[in-house]
Design an enzyme around this catalytic site. Structure first.
Site, PDB file in Angstrom:
ATOM      1  CB  SER A  96      -7.101   3.371  -1.589  1.00  0.00           C
ATOM      2  OG  SER A  96      -7.105   4.310  -2.698  1.00  0.00           O
ATOM      3  CE1 TYR A 117      -7.214  10.895  -4.200  1.00  0.00           C
ATOM      4  CE2 TYR A 117      -7.151   8.404  -4.463  1.00  0.00           C
ATOM      5  CZ  TYR A 117      -6.520   9.834  -4.242  1.00  0.00           C
ATOM      6  OH  TYR A 117      -5.016   9.822  -3.662  1.00  0.00           O
ATOM      7  CB  THR A 172      -7.642  11.934  -0.613  1.00  0.00           C
ATOM      8  OG1 THR A 172      -7.643  11.039   0.442  1.00  0.00           O
ATOM      9  CG2 THR A 172      -6.226  12.720  -1.092  1.00  0.00           C
ATOM     10  CE  LYS A 199      -4.091  10.431   3.267  1.00  0.00           C
ATOM     11  NZ  LYS A 199      -3.431  10.621   1.983  1.00  0.00           N
ATOM     12  CG  HIS A 202      -1.200  12.094  -1.642  1.00  0.00           C
ATOM     13  ND1 HIS A 202      -2.397  12.527  -1.391  1.00  0.00           N
ATOM     14  CD2 HIS A 202      -0.777  11.302  -2.230  1.00  0.00           C
ATOM     15  CE1 HIS A 202      -2.827  11.393  -2.152  1.00  0.00           C
ATOM     16  NE2 HIS A 202      -1.749  10.580  -2.551  1.00  0.00           N
TER      17      HIS A 202
HETATM   18  C1  LIG Z   1       2.178   4.029  -3.410  1.00  0.00           C
HETATM   19  C2  LIG Z   1       1.164   4.850  -2.639  1.00  0.00           C
HETATM   20  C3  LIG Z   1      -0.338   5.062  -2.884  1.00  0.00           C
HETATM   21  C4  LIG Z   1      -1.095   5.978  -2.191  1.00  0.00           C
HETATM   22  N1  LIG Z   1      -2.262   6.090  -2.577  1.00  0.00           N
HETATM   23  C5  LIG Z   1      -3.046   6.809  -1.954  1.00  0.00           C
HETATM   24  C6  LIG Z   1      -4.725   6.969  -2.033  1.00  0.00           C
HETATM   25  O1  LIG Z   1      -5.171   6.030  -3.006  1.00  0.00           O
HETATM   26  N2  LIG Z   1      -5.351   7.846  -1.511  1.00  0.00           N
HETATM   27  C7  LIG Z   1      -4.841   8.574  -0.339  1.00  0.00           C
HETATM   28  O2  LIG Z   1      -5.388   9.167   0.063  1.00  0.00           O
HETATM   29  N3  LIG Z   1      -3.258   8.692  -0.261  1.00  0.00           N
HETATM   30  C8  LIG Z   1      -2.689   7.791  -0.897  1.00  0.00           C
HETATM   31  N4  LIG Z   1      -1.152   7.893  -0.722  1.00  0.00           N
HETATM   32  C9  LIG Z   1      -0.805   8.607   0.423  1.00  0.00           C
HETATM   33  C10 LIG Z   1      -0.836   7.986   1.692  1.00  0.00           C
HETATM   34  O3  LIG Z   1      -2.112   8.030   2.161  1.00  0.00           O
HETATM   35  C11 LIG Z   1      -0.178   8.911   2.755  1.00  0.00           C
HETATM   36  O4  LIG Z   1      -0.593  10.055   2.916  1.00  0.00           O
HETATM   37  C12 LIG Z   1       1.524   8.622   2.583  1.00  0.00           C
HETATM   38  O5  LIG Z   1       2.079   7.651   2.159  1.00  0.00           O
HETATM   39  C13 LIG Z   1       2.084   8.982   4.186  1.00  0.00           C
HETATM   40  O6  LIG Z   1       3.559   9.008   3.599  1.00  0.00           O
HETATM   41  P1  LIG Z   1       4.661   7.795   4.157  1.00  0.00           P
HETATM   42  O7  LIG Z   1       4.448   6.800   2.957  1.00  0.00           O
HETATM   43  O8  LIG Z   1       5.795   8.528   4.440  1.00  0.00           O
HETATM   44  O9  LIG Z   1       3.928   7.070   5.503  1.00  0.00           O
HETATM   45  C14 LIG Z   1      -0.385   6.704  -1.290  1.00  0.00           C
HETATM   46  C15 LIG Z   1       0.914   6.747  -0.907  1.00  0.00           C
HETATM   47  C16 LIG Z   1       1.627   5.553  -1.451  1.00  0.00           C
HETATM   48  C17 LIG Z   1       3.087   5.724  -0.988  1.00  0.00           C
END
Ligand SMILES: Cc1cc2nc3c(=O)[nH]c(=O)nc-3n(C[C@H](O)[C@H](O)[C@H](O)COP(=O)(O)O)c2cc1C
Length: 376
Positions: free
Chosen positions: A117, A140, A166, A246, A270
């Site tokens: 990230s 981002y 993203t 994404k 997300h």
């Molecule tokens: C705590 C947390 C932080 C996240 N931070 C980011 C991020 O910084 N950038 C991003 O593109 N997606 C972020 N996501 C989304 C994840 O990349 C992903 O799309 C999502 O967790 C997938 O679903 P799952 O948790 O059911 O596997 C985050 C998800 C969580 C749970």
């Protein structure tokens, strides 16, 4: 920094990804737990991401040749042992003292791709130093284009092999669970990649701060910095690295992604964190796959908890998947060893299912492995 991985024994009672979740709750305080496990509003999409997989059924095939079966995947000119990536998840030091470095070590142990990230709590250069896993950088867009360009260039120099932009988060979602615990980034933890960038602060705004502003809650302030298709075309000119977008759910956006020069997309809501009552990500996948018609790779995330979920996503048009929360549950419980264990479980589950479905390779994991009862 050198990371020493203490010998962590995984108890035999942990047999699936779901077994890590209650243990992770015991390891994390309320602040970190709300951040990791919460979704937007009533968390309908968050739950649906998982339950939608339960509704999809397989149909088995017998007596097919399975010698030299393999889960190898080629994506964007790169070869991967399995179609599994660690999803970008911000601020991983909330979950483990070594944060993204431990995550990268777990990925390295299983030679699994990891997407780091922008908001990682360890810098991209440091993660690259400790990792032998294939790394991609999640971008981002920053309010300042020069800062965005610097991040992308730093990623290339540090050896990241793709940029994952993203695009589904113009603002942070209305995450009530975080609001209730007044989620905050604890002192001493920062978005390490943003340190020293022009016009940026590595201290992220506190979620919920919009409460205090007069006038429109969001318009005209936070949204001024949100990217548009024009920014994707600009990004295309800044780097020779492959670019994946994404956060696509609508087939028309998948077509625009192709036209804007993207090399691939990630179908994702997300993890149900941004807008509640969006469809489950797996429900959105088939229409996107139909619109893309094989012209670029499609990755998928949201709700993958089993190796069988991975095969379902492949059967509905994805080439690979990303895992978000479950890898971080394991990180919280057992650091790098836990992450490697989760990846191993997923692979074992996927291979066991492939053998019953008669798939010797992943290109055979198409819609023919899915049960669709005849219409009456
Ligand atoms: C705590 C947390 C932080 C996240 N931070 C980011 C991020 O910084 N950038 C991003 O593109 N997606 C972020 N996501 C989304 C994840 O990349 C992903 O799309 C999502 O967790 C997938 O679903 P799952 O948790 O059911 O596997 C985050 C998800 C969580 C749970």
């Amino acid at each position: 920094m050198t990371i020493s991985t203490p010998l962590v024994r995984i108890p035999p009672s942990i047999a699936s990804l779901g077994d890590y979740e209650p243990l992770a709750r015991e390891h994390l305080n309320d602040n970190a737990w709300a951040y990791l496990s919460g979704g937007a509003a009533d968390e309908i999409t968050l739950r649906e991401n998982i339950t939608a997989f339960d509704r999809i059924k397989f149909i088995s095939r017998v007596l097919r040749p399975l010698n030299s079966a393999s889960t190898q995947t080629r994506l964007l000119g790169q070869t991967f042992e399995a179609p599994i990536f660690l999803a970008p998840v911000a601020h991983q030091k909330l979950f483990h003292p070594h944060g993204e470095s431990a995550m990268a070590l777990g990925a390295s142990a299983m030679n699994t791709g990891m997407v780091l990230s922008t908001l990682s709590s360890v810098s991209m250069e440091e993660v690259a130093r400790v990792s032998s896993a294939p790394l991609w950088f999640q971008l981002y867009f920053q309010p300042n284009r020069e800062a965005t360009r610097i991040l992308v260039e730093r990623a290339r120099i540090a050896g990241y092999r793709a940029i994952v932009a993203t695009i589904d988060t113009p603002v942070s979602g209305m995450r009530n669970r975080e609001q209730r615990v007044q989620f905050h980034i604890p002192p001493g933890l920062e978005a390490a990649n943003l340190r020293g960038l022009p016009g940026n602060s590595s201290q992220q705004p506190v979620i919920g701060a919009w409460n205090a502003r007069p006038g429109s809650v969001l318009f005209g302030s936070a949204l001024d910095a949100s990217p548009t298709w024009e920014d994707i075309r600009w990004l295309r000119e800044q780097t020779s690295l492959p670019i994946l977008l994404k956060g696509i759910l609508h087939p028309a956006d998948a077509v625009l992604a192709l036209e804007s020069g993207a090399d691939g997309i990630i179908v994702s809501n997300h993890g149900g964190r941004n807008l509640d009552t969006l469809p489950a990500a797996i429900e959105a996948l088939p229409a996107v796959a139909a619109a893309v018609a094989g012209k670029m790779p499609i990755l998928f995330d949201g709700g993958i908890r089993r190796g069988t979920d991975i095969l379902k996503a492949l059967a509905l048009g994805a080439q690979a998947v990303l895992i978000g929360r479950p890898a971080n549950h394991a990180l919280a419980v057992a650091g790098a060893v836990g992450v490697a264990h989760v990846l191993k479980i997923l692979r074992a589950e996927m291979e066991a299912a492939m053998s019953v479905l008669g798939c010797a390779s992943l290109d055979q994991a198409d819609s023919s492995i899915l049960w669709s009862p005849p219409a009456r």
